[in-house]
Write an enzyme that holds these catalytic residues in place. Structure first.
Site, PDB file in Angstrom:
ATOM      1  N   TYR A  32      14.984  24.297  28.940  1.00 38.49           N
ATOM      2  CA  TYR A  32      14.430  24.271  27.587  1.00 38.49           C
ATOM      3  C   TYR A  32      14.753  22.961  26.890  1.00 38.49           C
ATOM      4  CZ  TYR A  32      18.956  24.997  25.229  1.00 38.49           C
ATOM      5  OH  TYR A  32      20.228  24.844  24.744  1.00 38.49           O
ATOM      6  N   LYS A 149      19.638  21.205  31.350  1.00 39.28           N
ATOM      7  CA  LYS A 149      19.523  22.014  30.122  1.00 39.28           C
ATOM      8  C   LYS A 149      18.835  23.340  30.444  1.00 39.28           C
ATOM      9  CE  LYS A 149      18.488  21.435  25.191  1.00 39.28           C
ATOM     10  NZ  LYS A 149      19.885  21.530  24.700  1.00 39.28           N
ATOM     11  N   GLU A 181      32.549  19.810  25.582  1.00 41.06           N
ATOM     12  CA  GLU A 181      31.559  19.672  24.510  1.00 41.06           C
ATOM     13  C   GLU A 181      31.603  20.911  23.641  1.00 41.06           C
ATOM     14  OE1 GLU A 181      27.725  19.324  26.417  1.00 41.06           O
ATOM     15  OE2 GLU A 181      28.219  20.897  27.857  1.00 41.06           O
ATOM     16  N   LEU A 205      26.160  18.073  28.748  1.00 42.06           N
ATOM     17  CA  LEU A 205      24.747  17.784  28.553  1.00 42.06           C
ATOM     18  C   LEU A 205      24.585  16.332  28.114  1.00 42.06           C
ATOM     19  CD1 LEU A 205      21.880  19.045  28.477  1.00 42.06           C
ATOM     20  CD2 LEU A 205      22.233  19.317  26.006  1.00 42.06           C
TER      21      LEU A 205
END
Length: 285
Positions: A32, A149, A181, A205
């Protein structure tokens, strides 16, 4: 009522359907992207399109539309839903061949693509950015390919709920003592005049907003150091912040109950948010 996009068709959201055998539903076999809309224009679209292509390639998944068509669909959804400030969510899955199996379906199986808008007036002038976020630290137990992702967002969702239960706004994930993260954002600390953030790898990411903010920071003569940092370093930092497509640059004012600086958004985070929004609007499509 929103108009959404499903497999080539613009439909009222109440008429949109996807097969119960879709691998995104059964296997989280999908990717996504989320693109912000400011002033009716798309922020960092090119970066999101490039990362989407990379995610698809890493999973051997076919793109159902090319980049030009993708841009056209985004723009049409903005128009149909009259979005001035908000988000466009895009999801592509490996589709369905009419049954459930761990083995990938035949290569000629059509991917599923769905897109929808979220209207968010005041997105750029978010009051939360003036107050700053409080975060907690949690163990990072996700799979090893966080650079893709994917729609596997159960643990990040649980992390946000852990933060909410603790009276905080979000969580940073920790692996081997080092911050990876946030649940839906990249993490940064500031010590002196130096911005410190984890280097790109499979562990995090590759944030589109991250890339833009670091470029702008260097252009503004700020010092950037890409390396692992510990949660103890973070708690002792002068300030901290996160970046994401939907929150842009979000100051962090507290980590695990410990206030950073004077407990208000720091100068570096505030300045980077200002610069990012200014520059992004200039380049918006």
């Amino acid at each position: 009522m929103r108009t959404v996009y499903v497999n080539g068709n613009y439909l009222p959201e109440t008429e949109a359907t996807v097969s119960i055998f879709d691998r995104g539903f059964l296997m989280a076999d999908g990717v996504y992207e989320v693109t912000s809309v400011l002033g009716g224009k798309l922020i960092d679209f090119e970066g999101h399109a490039v990362r989407l292509a990379r995610s698809l390639k890493e999973l051997d998944m076919r793109a159902p539309v090319d980049k030009d068509d993708l841009l056209a669909i985004h723009r049409e959804l903005v128009r149909l839903n009259d979005i001035d400030e908000g988000l466009i969510y895009l999801q592509i899955t490996r589709g369905s061949d009419g049954d459930r199996d761990f083995v990938f379906p035949p290569e000629d199986t059509e991917p599923t693509i769905v897109m929808f808008t979220q209207n968010k007036p005041g997105l750029a002038d978010n009051p939360a950015a003036k107050k700053g976020a409080k975060i907690i630290s949690i163990e990072d137990i996700r799979w090893g390919r966080r650079d893709i992702k994917t729609v596997q967002l159960l643990y990040p969702s649980m992390g946000k709920m852990m933060a909410k239960k603790a009276g905080a706004d979000d969580a940073w994930m920790i692996e081997d003592g080092f911050v990876t993260e946030g649940t839906s954002n990249n993490a940064y600390i500031v010590k002196g005049n130096r911005i410190i953030t984890r280097a790109l790898s499979n562990d995090i990411l590759h944030g589109i907003t991250r890339a833009a903010v670091l470029r702008l920071a260097r252009e503004a003569q700020m010092e950037v150091e890409e390396r692992n940092f510990t949660i103890e370093e973070a708690r002792a930092a002068d300030e901290a912040f996160t970046t994401s497509a939907s929150a842009f640059v979000m100051p962090v004012v507290e980590i695990d109950g410990i206030a950073l600086g004077d407990g208000t958004p720091g100068h570096v985070a505030r300045r980077l948010r200002e610069i990012y929004l200014e520059e992004s609007l200039k380049k918006a499509v």
